[in-house]
Design an enzyme around this catalytic site. Structure first.
Site, PDB file in Angstrom:
ATOM      1  N   ARG A  49      59.260  51.178   1.258  1.00 34.75           N
ATOM      2  CA  ARG A  49      59.610  50.938   2.671  1.00 34.75           C
ATOM      3  C   ARG A  49      58.596  51.641   3.570  1.00 34.75           C
ATOM      4  NH1 ARG A  49      62.713  54.378   5.015  1.00 34.75           N
ATOM      5  NH2 ARG A  49      64.264  54.521   3.372  1.00 34.75           N
ATOM      6  N   TYR A 101      60.088  31.887  22.993  1.00 35.90           N
ATOM      7  CA  TYR A 101      60.816  31.411  21.810  1.00 35.90           C
ATOM      8  C   TYR A 101      62.294  31.791  21.955  1.00 35.90           C
ATOM      9  CZ  TYR A 101      62.672  31.705  17.087  1.00 35.90           C
ATOM     10  OH  TYR A 101      63.473  31.598  15.986  1.00 35.90           O
ATOM     11  N   ASP A 173      52.836  37.700  22.160  1.00 38.93           N
ATOM     12  CA  ASP A 173      53.191  36.954  20.954  1.00 38.93           C
ATOM     13  C   ASP A 173      52.089  35.921  20.731  1.00 38.93           C
ATOM     14  OD1 ASP A 173      54.210  35.140  19.091  1.00 38.93           O
ATOM     15  OD2 ASP A 173      56.281  35.502  19.690  1.00 38.93           O
ATOM     16  N   LYS A 198      54.415  31.584  10.356  1.00 34.51           N
ATOM     17  CA  LYS A 198      53.798  30.370  10.892  1.00 34.51           C
ATOM     18  C   LYS A 198      52.350  30.236  10.397  1.00 34.51           C
ATOM     19  CE  LYS A 198      57.808  29.974  12.686  1.00 34.51           C
ATOM     20  NZ  LYS A 198      58.333  31.078  13.395  1.00 34.51           N
TER      21      LYS A 198
HETATM   22  N1  PLP Z   1      57.619  34.047  17.955  1.00 29.36           N
HETATM   23  C1  PLP Z   1      57.470  32.717  18.002  1.00 29.36           C
HETATM   24  C2  PLP Z   1      56.524  32.110  19.007  1.00 29.36           C
HETATM   25  C3  PLP Z   1      58.190  31.895  17.129  1.00 29.36           C
HETATM   26  O1  PLP Z   1      58.053  30.570  17.196  1.00 29.36           O
HETATM   27  C4  PLP Z   1      59.090  32.507  16.201  1.00 29.36           C
HETATM   28  C5  PLP Z   1      59.886  31.689  15.251  1.00 29.36           C
HETATM   29  O2  PLP Z   1      59.966  30.490  15.347  1.00 29.36           O
HETATM   30  C6  PLP Z   1      59.220  33.893  16.198  1.00 29.36           C
HETATM   31  C7  PLP Z   1      58.465  34.638  17.083  1.00 29.36           C
HETATM   32  C8  PLP Z   1      60.174  34.591  15.247  1.00 29.36           C
HETATM   33  O3  PLP Z   1      59.619  34.655  13.979  1.00 29.36           O
HETATM   34  P1  PLP Z   1      60.488  34.706  12.605  1.00 29.36           P
HETATM   35  O4  PLP Z   1      61.193  33.402  12.499  1.00 29.36           O
HETATM   36  O5  PLP Z   1      59.429  34.908  11.562  1.00 29.36           O
HETATM   37  O6  PLP Z   1      61.430  35.843  12.714  1.00 29.36           O
END
Ligand code: PLP
Length: 384
Positions: A49, A101, A173, A198
């Site tokens: 961890r 998101y 992000d 992604k």
């Molecule tokens: N940020 C964006 C732009 C996303 O599209 C997503 C998920 O779709 C996330 C963060 C969250 O990521 P995770 O699904 O890996 O927790």
């Protein structure tokens, strides 16, 4: 040694680092625990961890790709977002975009409701709203550019300079673009987060995340929190993600080439109302995107003419697109944000963010681009 390009960094992360057998590809370390050499003689690792060699190679590679000082690999993208929020105390203000998101929005709103921090949700493309929010002296400003799902563009250099003048940190992000198309830390941001689920992994077979900081100090503070709250990523996921990273540059090239072909088809088709992609000169963020991005990305959205009936018919007619959430994998996906990725937003929040019932989102994959165009064309033609 000459400066390495992103393709070389991505491909060579951790290559030939194995000291035991000179394995070219770094081995995976699945052990949860590590033996001490003797009493009070801890080695470089003690417990997975806190630190794991496989995860560390991925973290270092991602930090180098983003030109940051410190990388932290988390169990999910949401965990990376939650990690950044550990910087906030109850009196601190967090400013976020109204069209981020849906899961990020849910996290921000619910933690603010519990009193973890104060929250201002704004339209970041509205300068007056942004000025007012920054004047309120936030501790952290959250940016998603391009935003999800409408691909709105925020001027990173400008917002970072404004934030800095008020002592605020900026977190971006960068999931939609990856460091191949945008490097927020070089434009003044303090933190970059990824849903590595992604494009970073790119094969839709891992859920993981990452947070990269501009400074070593901020990185060490957040690494402490990552261990403290227990959100670091697993070794196996890190191994797979690192394997995905090696092809990030050519994948992004092909994703974008295919996306551009689809934008050309959608723009002007009789069944389509509006197309949202920063490559279009009509897109309000086109000039900023051209300036701060290297390429326009492969996420795009569009509104169909008609209503839910047309949406259903269109989705059913598609052959090469899977109806699924997520994005950034080699395969093409179609999504209906209102009922899928952004369902965590109530109707009022969706309306405010401009997410309509006929809005569709494509994550354009790396299949043959002309076959994708043919497929979307026949599905659109069936509507007119
Ligand atoms: N940020 C964006 C732009 C996303 O599209 C997503 C998920 O779709 C996330 C963060 C969250 O990521 P995770 O699904 O890996 O927790």
């Amino acid at each position: 040694m000459s400066k390495k390009t992103l393709a070389t960094i991505a491909v060579r992360g951790g290559i030939e680092s194995d000291k035991n057998y000179a394995a070219v590809v770094p081995p995976i370390y699945l052990s949860s625990t590590y033996a001490f050499a003797g009493f009070d003689k801890k080695g470089p690792y003690d417990y997975s961890r806190c630190g794991n060699p496989t995860r560390d190679i991925l973290a270092e590679t991602l930090a180098e790709l983003e030109q940051g000082e410190h990388g932290i690999v988390t169990a999910t993208g949401t965990a990376a977002i939650n990690l950044a929020l550990q910087l906030l105390s109850p009196d601190d203000l967090l400013v976020v975009p109204h069209d981020c998101y849906g899961g990020s929005y849910r996290l921000f709103v619910n933690l603010a409701d519990k009193g973890n921090f104060k929250l201002k949700v704004i339209n970041m493309t509205n300068q007056a709203e942004l000025d007012a929010a920054i004047a309120a002296k936030p501790k952290l400003i959250w940016v998603e550019t391009p935003s999800n799902p409408l691909l709105r563009i925020v001027d990173l250099k400008k917002i970072c300079a404004q934030a800095k003048a008020q002592g605020a940190l900026v977190a971006v992000d960068n999931t939609f673009l990856t460091p191949v198309c945008q490097q927020p830390l070089t434009l003044g941001a303090d933190i970059v987060v990824h849903s590595a689920t992604k494009y970073i992994n790119g094969h839709s077979d891992v859920v993981s995340g990452a947070l990269i900081t501009k400074t070593k100090e901020l990185g060490e503070e957040l690494a402490w929190w990552a261990n403290c709250i227990g959100i670091t990523g697993g070794a196996f996921d890190s191994y797979l993600t690192l394997r995905g990273v090696r092809t990030l540059v050519p994948r992004m090239r092909q994703h974008q080439e295919n996306a551009n072909k689809l934008v050309a088809l959608l723009d002007g088709h009789a069944a389509v109302d509006t197309v949202y992609h920063p490559s279009l000169p009509s897109h309000p963020g086109h000039e900023i995107a051209k300036e701060q991005q290297h390429g326009f990305g492969a996420m795009l959205s569009f509104e169909l003419k008609g209503g839910v009936e047309q949406v259903t018919q269109f989705i059913d007619a598609l052959e090469h697109f899977s109806l699924a959430e997520s994005l950034g994998g080699t395969e093409s996906l179609v999504c209906h944000p209102s009922t899928m990725t952004h369902a965590a937003m109530d109707a009022e929040a969706q309306a405010k963010a401009g997410i309509s019932q006929t809005l569709m989102r494509f994550s354009v994959g790396i299949e043959d681009g002309d076959e994708l165009v043919e497929d979307v064309k026949q599905a659109l033609d069936s509507l007119v």
